[in-house]
Design an enzyme around this catalytic site. Structure first.
Site, short mmCIF file in Angstrom:
data_model
loop_
_atom_site.label_atom_id
_atom_site.label_comp_id
_atom_site.label_asym_id
_atom_site.label_seq_id
_atom_site.Cartn_x
_atom_site.Cartn_y
_atom_site.Cartn_z
N HIS A 153 0.84 -1.22 0.00
CA HIS A 153 0.00 0.00 0.00
C HIS A 153 0.87 1.27 0.00
O HIS A 153 0.42 2.31 0.47
CB HIS A 153 -0.95 0.03 1.19
CG HIS A 153 -1.67 -1.26 1.43
ND1 HIS A 153 -2.89 -1.56 0.89
CD2 HIS A 153 -1.29 -2.37 2.13
CE1 HIS A 153 -3.27 -2.78 1.27
NE2 HIS A 153 -2.31 -3.29 2.01
N SER A 274 15.18 22.28 -15.40
CA SER A 274 14.01 23.11 -15.66
C SER A 274 14.49 24.45 -16.14
O SER A 274 15.51 24.96 -15.67
CB SER A 274 13.20 23.26 -14.36
OG SER A 274 12.44 24.45 -14.41
N LYS A 280 16.14 22.03 -10.18
CA LYS A 280 15.44 20.80 -10.58
C LYS A 280 16.34 19.79 -11.29
O LYS A 280 17.22 20.15 -12.05
CB LYS A 280 14.26 21.13 -11.52
CG LYS A 280 13.11 21.83 -10.85
CD LYS A 280 12.39 20.98 -9.82
CE LYS A 280 11.45 19.97 -10.42
NZ LYS A 280 10.26 20.56 -11.04
N GLU A 287 9.75 9.11 -16.80
CA GLU A 287 8.35 9.47 -17.04
C GLU A 287 7.92 9.09 -18.45
O GLU A 287 6.79 8.64 -18.68
CB GLU A 287 8.16 10.97 -16.83
CG GLU A 287 8.35 11.39 -15.37
CD GLU A 287 8.50 12.90 -15.24
OE1 GLU A 287 7.48 13.58 -15.14
OE2 GLU A 287 9.64 13.39 -15.24
N LYS A 322 0.40 -2.71 -39.81
CA LYS A 322 1.83 -2.39 -39.67
C LYS A 322 2.15 -1.19 -38.78
O LYS A 322 3.05 -1.29 -37.93
CB LYS A 322 2.47 -2.25 -41.05
CG LYS A 322 2.67 -3.60 -41.71
CD LYS A 322 2.78 -3.51 -43.20
CE LYS A 322 2.05 -4.65 -43.87
NZ LYS A 322 0.58 -4.43 -44.03
N1 ARG Z 1 -0.29 -3.32 -49.01
C1 ARG Z 1 -1.14 -4.44 -48.74
C2 ARG Z 1 -1.14 -4.74 -47.23
O1 ARG Z 1 -0.28 -4.30 -46.57
C3 ARG Z 1 -0.65 -5.64 -49.47
C4 ARG Z 1 -1.71 -6.66 -49.76
C5 ARG Z 1 -2.66 -6.15 -50.78
N2 ARG Z 1 -3.56 -7.17 -51.23
C6 ARG Z 1 -4.68 -6.88 -51.89
N3 ARG Z 1 -5.41 -7.90 -52.22
N4 ARG Z 1 -5.04 -5.68 -52.17
O2 ARG Z 1 -2.02 -5.39 -46.74
#
Ligand code: ARG
Length: 455
Positions: A153, A274, A280, A287, A322
């Site tokens: 705690h 600071s 500081k 952080e 991605k």
């Molecule tokens: N740039 C696309 C991706 O990252 C590649 C795959 C595209 N495939 C398609 N059937 N349009 O997903």
């Protein structure tokens, strides 16, 4: 590449929303590698001629060299790294380039490239975790016997050692490494050859492409292979949990570096000043590590939500897989490097830690345990007696081990002089020898075991 049946070109915004090249160019190395494995397999199976294979492979290497020296341009018209590379190949070697995409789709291509990328990211995270773990072991070994207050705690509870506290994080890091290793083992199947979604009629050899790319085996179901992003989610999950651990340690450093605690002084390298308050020393890096854990968890949630409503097989939503993975990779690499630096260079104020441990009546449990062990008192009653002793020390403004024996005996006549053997913080930590306990000997043994040394 796909314009055969279209008359008008796409709208400018269509082009922009459709393009992934601004971010998926980070996978150019994996894309080239995948294409080289594919084209050699096409040659070995007799699907394309030897001279086409040689031209394509040489061309791919030239394209790679060009990317290496000049970078990869954001050519939105070519949509993604797969189409850009194929266009560059065509510009380099002419019509033979058109044979590379035989028995392949961008759907299995991107799934393969992305697995290769995530696998590299896992290997990188593991190396960084190994370095961070080694830094923790060094500091834990150095402070195996340095007494500090242990908290529950966030109230002073019982004395522990700083080495034990740091080794707690080493345990977390070991689990993180094992989670990344699990993710890697599950990831390591090759989707290449699943084609668009149904497989292909060409006599391809999926075993050989899998082997050439360092995968354990080809994936078993083409529909799953092109639409599965579990490997990215596994990576993000492991990364989120790792970031959570880093964030907890970062939080401790922020607290410990604050003046009321005064347990640690971060080195100049890991502090900022600071612009208005000259005194500081701010723990900004700690952080930000704490903050980055929020962003990394956000990346995991982003991909979970992207995937959750998608029917089989590929949908373009999956292109959004991605950015959160790349962002996580970058934030985690920074966080791990920063925490490693902070841990390595921090100076711990062990005198201050010890005095706070002593000030907090942290050996009250030791007194209760002594009454049980030596005085034969039932634990509940011993707990009660000890409470009265703590109250007395509070009234006198002294530590438990500073109370005179007659004052202790006034509280309970069963107390005798031997009790002073257990009231100091050193005696307390030294007594915690149960497996996994905080005794300095245990901590040193844990450090040796984690280093793979003999006990
Ligand atoms: N740039 C696309 C991706 O990252 C590649 C795959 C595209 N495939 C398609 N059937 N349009 O997903």
């Amino acid at each position: 590449m796909w314009g055969g049946r279209f008359e008008g070109g796409p709208a400018a915004v269509m082009r922009e929303i459709n393009a992934s090249i601004p971010f998926d160019k980070r996978m150019w190395r994996q894309d080239i590698r995948g294409s080289l494995a594919h084209v050699e397999m096409l040659r070995d199976t007799g699907i394309i001629a030897e001279e086409d294979c040689v031209a394509i492979a040489d061309g791919l290497i030239q394209v790679a060299r060009d990317y290496e020296t000049n970078g990869v341009p954001d050519d939105l018209a070519l949509e993604d790294i797969h189409m850009l590379t194929e266009a560059r190949l065509a510009a380099t070697i002419g019509p033979a380039a058109g044979r590379l995409h035989t028995a392949r789709s961008r759907n299995d291509q991107v799934a393969t490239d992305f697995r290769l990328w995530v696998r590299d990211a896992i290997d990188e995270a593991d190396a960084a975790l190994a370095a961070f773990g080694a830094a923790l072991l060094d500091r834990a070994g150095e402070h195996a016997a340095s007494v500090m207050p242990g908290f529950t705690h966030l109230q002073v509870a019982q004395p522990v050692t700083l080495g034990h506290h740091l080794m707690a994080y080493h345990e977390m890091i070991a689990r993180d490494r094992s989670r990344f290793a699990d993710a890697r083992a599950r990831l390591n199947e090759c989707p290449l050859g699943s084609a668009a979604l149904a497989g292909t009629g060409f006599p391809i050899d999926r075993e050989s492409t899998a082997r050439a790319l360092g995968f354990d085996r080809p994936t078993r179901n083409s529909l799953d292979a092109v639409s599965d992003r579990d490997f990215a989610l596994d990576y993000l999950q492991a990364a989120s949990q790792c970031a959570l651990h880093l964030s907890r340690l970062a939080e401790e450093f922020v607290l410990w570096a604050s003046q009321p605690f005064g347990f640690v002084r971060l080195s100049d390298q890991w502090s900022t000043g600071s612009s208005i308050m000259p005194q500081k020393r701010n723990p900004d890096a700690a952080e930000l590590v704490r903050g980055h854990a929020g962003r990394i968890t956000g990346c995991l949630v982003a991909l979970l939500v992207t995937m959750k409503g998608l029917p089989l097989a590929y949908s373009k939503d999956m292109q959004d897989d991605k950015p959160p993975v790349f962002e996580t990779h970058d934030l985690l690499a920074l966080s791990l490097a920063a925490m490693t630096g902070m841990v390595t260079s921090a100076s711990f104020d062990t005198a201050r830690m010890r005095s706070v441990a002593q000030a907090g009546y942290s050996t009250a449990t030791d007194l209760a345990d002594w009454l049980v062990r030596v005085g034969g008192v039932p634990f509940r009653e011993a707990h009660h007696v000890t409470g009265r002793v703590v109250k007395l020390a509070e009234e006198r403004g002294c530590r438990l081990d500073e109370l005179p024996l007659d004052a202790l005996q006034d509280v309970d006549g069963r107390i005798d002089g031997r009790v002073f053997d257990v009231l100091s913080v050193d005696a307390s930590v030294a007594s915690r020898t149960s497996f996994g306990g905080t005794a300095p000997a245990n901590v040193s043994a844990a450090v040796r075991a984690a280093r793979g040394e003999r006990p």
